[in-house]
Design a protein around this motif. Structure first.
Motif, PDB file in Angstrom:
ATOM      1  N   LEU A  41       0.840  -1.191   0.000  1.00 48.41           N
ATOM      2  CA  LEU A  41       0.000   0.000   0.000  1.00 48.41           C
ATOM      3  C   LEU A  41       0.877   1.244   0.000  1.00 48.41           C
ATOM      4  CD1 LEU A  41      -2.591  -1.193   2.670  1.00 48.41           C
ATOM      5  CD2 LEU A  41      -2.968  -0.997   0.213  1.00 48.41           C
ATOM      6  N   PRO A  42       0.369   2.398  -0.430  1.00 54.59           N
ATOM      7  CA  PRO A  42      -1.032   2.688  -0.795  1.00 54.59           C
ATOM      8  C   PRO A  42      -1.381   2.443  -2.258  1.00 54.59           C
ATOM      9  CG  PRO A  42       0.223   4.718  -0.747  1.00 54.59           C
ATOM     10  CD  PRO A  42       1.183   3.628  -0.363  1.00 54.59           C
ATOM     11  N   ASP A  45      -2.468   5.367  -5.649  1.00 49.63           N
ATOM     12  CA  ASP A  45      -3.180   6.572  -5.214  1.00 49.63           C
ATOM     13  C   ASP A  45      -2.582   7.063  -3.897  1.00 49.63           C
ATOM     14  OD1 ASP A  45      -4.910   8.572  -4.515  1.00 49.63           O
ATOM     15  OD2 ASP A  45      -6.671   7.290  -4.255  1.00 49.63           O
ATOM     16  N   TYR A  46      -1.922   8.203  -3.934  1.00 50.60           N
ATOM     17  CA  TYR A  46      -1.234   8.747  -2.773  1.00 50.60           C
ATOM     18  C   TYR A  46      -1.990   9.919  -2.141  1.00 50.60           C
ATOM     19  CZ  TYR A  46       2.658   6.076  -4.700  1.00 50.60           C
ATOM     20  OH  TYR A  46       3.453   5.070  -5.184  1.00 50.60           O
ATOM     21  N   THR A  54       0.337  12.941  -0.438  1.00 49.97           N
ATOM     22  CA  THR A  54       1.162  12.545   0.715  1.00 49.97           C
ATOM     23  C   THR A  54       2.631  12.397   0.357  1.00 49.97           C
ATOM     24  OG1 THR A  54       0.674  10.197   0.313  1.00 49.97           O
ATOM     25  CG2 THR A  54      -0.766  11.388   1.855  1.00 49.97           C
ATOM     26  N   VAL A 279       3.202   9.085   3.489  1.00 53.64           N
ATOM     27  CA  VAL A 279       2.872   7.904   2.700  1.00 53.64           C
ATOM     28  C   VAL A 279       2.686   6.708   3.620  1.00 53.64           C
ATOM     29  CG1 VAL A 279       3.690   6.308   0.925  1.00 53.64           C
ATOM     30  CG2 VAL A 279       4.038   8.772   0.637  1.00 53.64           C
ATOM     31  N   LEU A 282      -0.579   7.036   5.362  1.00 58.75           N
ATOM     32  CA  LEU A 282      -1.684   6.646   4.482  1.00 58.75           C
ATOM     33  C   LEU A 282      -1.774   5.130   4.374  1.00 58.75           C
ATOM     34  CD1 LEU A 282      -3.906   7.719   2.616  1.00 58.75           C
ATOM     35  CD2 LEU A 282      -2.239   7.701   0.742  1.00 58.75           C
ATOM     36  N   ARG A 283      -0.620   4.453   4.318  1.00 59.68           N
ATOM     37  CA  ARG A 283      -0.628   2.982   4.329  1.00 59.68           C
ATOM     38  C   ARG A 283      -1.407   2.453   5.525  1.00 59.68           C
ATOM     39  NH1 ARG A 283       5.255   3.155   3.808  1.00 59.68           N
ATOM     40  NH2 ARG A 283       5.863   2.764   1.646  1.00 59.68           N
ATOM     41  N   ARG A 286      -5.196   2.908   5.238  1.00 62.74           N
ATOM     42  CA  ARG A 286      -5.835   1.996   4.276  1.00 62.74           C
ATOM     43  C   ARG A 286      -5.749   0.544   4.712  1.00 62.74           C
ATOM     44  NH1 ARG A 286      -4.189   5.014  -1.404  1.00 62.74           N
ATOM     45  NH2 ARG A 286      -5.497   6.865  -1.009  1.00 62.74           N
ATOM     46  N   ARG A 289      -8.036   0.651   8.245  1.00 61.21           N
ATOM     47  CA  ARG A 289      -9.338   1.170   7.806  1.00 61.21           C
ATOM     48  C   ARG A 289     -10.036   2.029   8.853  1.00 61.21           C
ATOM     49  NH1 ARG A 289      -9.231  -3.999   6.669  1.00 61.21           N
ATOM     50  NH2 ARG A 289     -10.841  -4.526   8.179  1.00 61.21           N
TER      51      ARG A 289
END
Length: 411
Positions: A41-42, A45-46, A54, A279, A282-283, A286, A289
């Protein structure tokens, strides 16, 4: 004779040429595998929820969605959380440095300008907390732990009488190493007690906030809210991380406190970075969740490590139960077990275990300056070894205890 049998058992143990390590509370490879998807991930799409790319600079406080995800677990409003790199210990380090080199909110001067700076240290406790204070010449004052947390009569007495006492270390849930969770009364007293230092700080290391071993998670009182209600909104620094949630070397950390302390912390942080690894943040969003996803992920962790804690309890009970040679904790969460032997025996047990190929955390590590006055406390870290290796190690530890006990005429 008992001592001859104990010696034979120990020589048989040494003859197995073991190489087992129970020194640190690390996740096992199987636990790390639970988060393998994180590294994919991600994807392509960052973009964060607010449209932020990100991959670029900025976002010093961290992604709002990640702060919201961990807000409930850490008991800190999202706007009062800061997301950092992979190490909460680094955030604790920086918090001390900022207090030493800058005036804390509500303080009168920099800590480095004080005649003396001391911290209260519940014992048994976490050796890295102690080492961090030692690094900066901060005096360590031990206070005993109870089944409800630190001995609050002693904590209140010391904090109210000595302006040089600037803080206390706390691991409030499934504490390191004995697994104690602080009672509501303890948390309330910490939040409201009078302190001689106007800038007294509670270093609230909530390292095991979501690390449950049972289906009935322990809940602790909200220290940040209680401190604010008591008129001490700036008293608490909250720390946490995903080191034992996702990947220990590639996680995220958290600092939480009052709005004033968050602004204070960000003011220093902004001089050293334009923003953490968004980044990676964001991982984590995702992958985990939401709060439900976090709980489900930690349930998988519990399924892997619960059998190890149960094995330690079972083997120690079988081999040392009723002998009077040892007692141990049976925590409902966290990463450690406190193992106590008769006074004056811990160092010798650890030495004999090392000679037999079983590495343990040094005796005394659970106390300030590495000095356990009673020489009786040993920390067991059962998570990292494979289950069969752990069983061999704990059985071998019991052998060492029996030998030391026999040599000293105990049991």
């Amino acid at each position: 004779m008992e001592i001859e049998r104990a010696r034979r058992e120990y020589e048989e143990l040494r003859g197995r040429n073991l190489k087992l390590d129970l020194t640190r509370g690390k996740p096992s490879s199987a636990q790390l595998d639970l988060s393998a998807e994180l590294l994919r991930l991600p994807g392509d799409d960052y973009t964060a929820a607010d449209g932020t790319d990100t991959r670029n600079y900025g976002g010093l406080q961290g992604l709002p969605e990640l702060r919201s995800l961990f807000s409930e677990a850490l008991q800190v409003p999202p706007g009062q959380l800061i997301v950092g790199g992979n190490s909460s210990l680094a955030v604790m380090h920086d918090s001390i440095v900022y207090c030493l080199l800058g005036v804390p909110v509500g303080g009168e001067r920099r800590w480095t300008d004080e005649e003396r700076v001391a911290f209260l240290c519940p014992v048994p406790g976490y050796d890295r907390h102690f080492a961090l204070c030692e690094r900066f010449g901060i005096e360590l004052i031990p206070v005993p732990m109870t089944p409800a947390g630190p001995d609050m009569d002693e904590v209140e007495r010391l904090a109210a009488a000595d302006p040089g006492i600037k803080g206390i270390w706390c691991v409030p849930k499934y504490s390191n190493p004995d697994g104690v969770s602080y009672s509501a009364e303890t948390v309330a007293r910490l939040a409201s007690m009078p302190t001689a230092a106007p800038d007294f700080r509670i270093f609230w290391d909530n390292a095991y906030a979501v690390h449950h071993l049972t289906d009935e998670p322990v809940e602790i009182a909200d220290v940040l809210a209680l401190a604010a209600e008591a008129g001490n909104p700036d008293r608490v620094f909250v720390f946490g991380s995903t080191s034992k949630v996702t990947l220990a070397g590639s996680g995220v950390s958290f600092f939480g406190s009052s709005p004033a302390n968050v602004a204070w912390f960000l003011g220093f942080l902004s001089k050293g970075t334009i923003g953490a690894d968004k980044v990676n943040q964001l991982r984590h969003v995702r992958f985990l969740r939401d709060e439900r996803g976090l709980r489900e992920h930690m349930r998988k962790h519990a399924e892997l490590i619960r059998p190890k804690f149960e094995a330690v309890d079972r083997i120690l009970g079988k081999e040392l139960g009723g002998t009077g040679l040892a007692s141990w904790s049976s925590p409902a969460g966290g990463y450690f077990i406190t193992f106590e032997v008769p006074a004056g025996c811990a160092k010798e047990v650890v030495r004999k275990a090392a000679e037999a190929g079983i590495a343990l955390t040094p005796a005394g590590a659970t106390h300030p300056y590495g000095d356990d006055p009673a020489d009786r406390t040993i920390r067991i870290a059962p998570t990292f070894p494979e289950l069969d290796e752990l069983e061999v190690a704990i059985s071998g530890l019991a052998t060492c205890v029996r030998l030391v006990g026999a040599e000293r005429g105990l049991g």
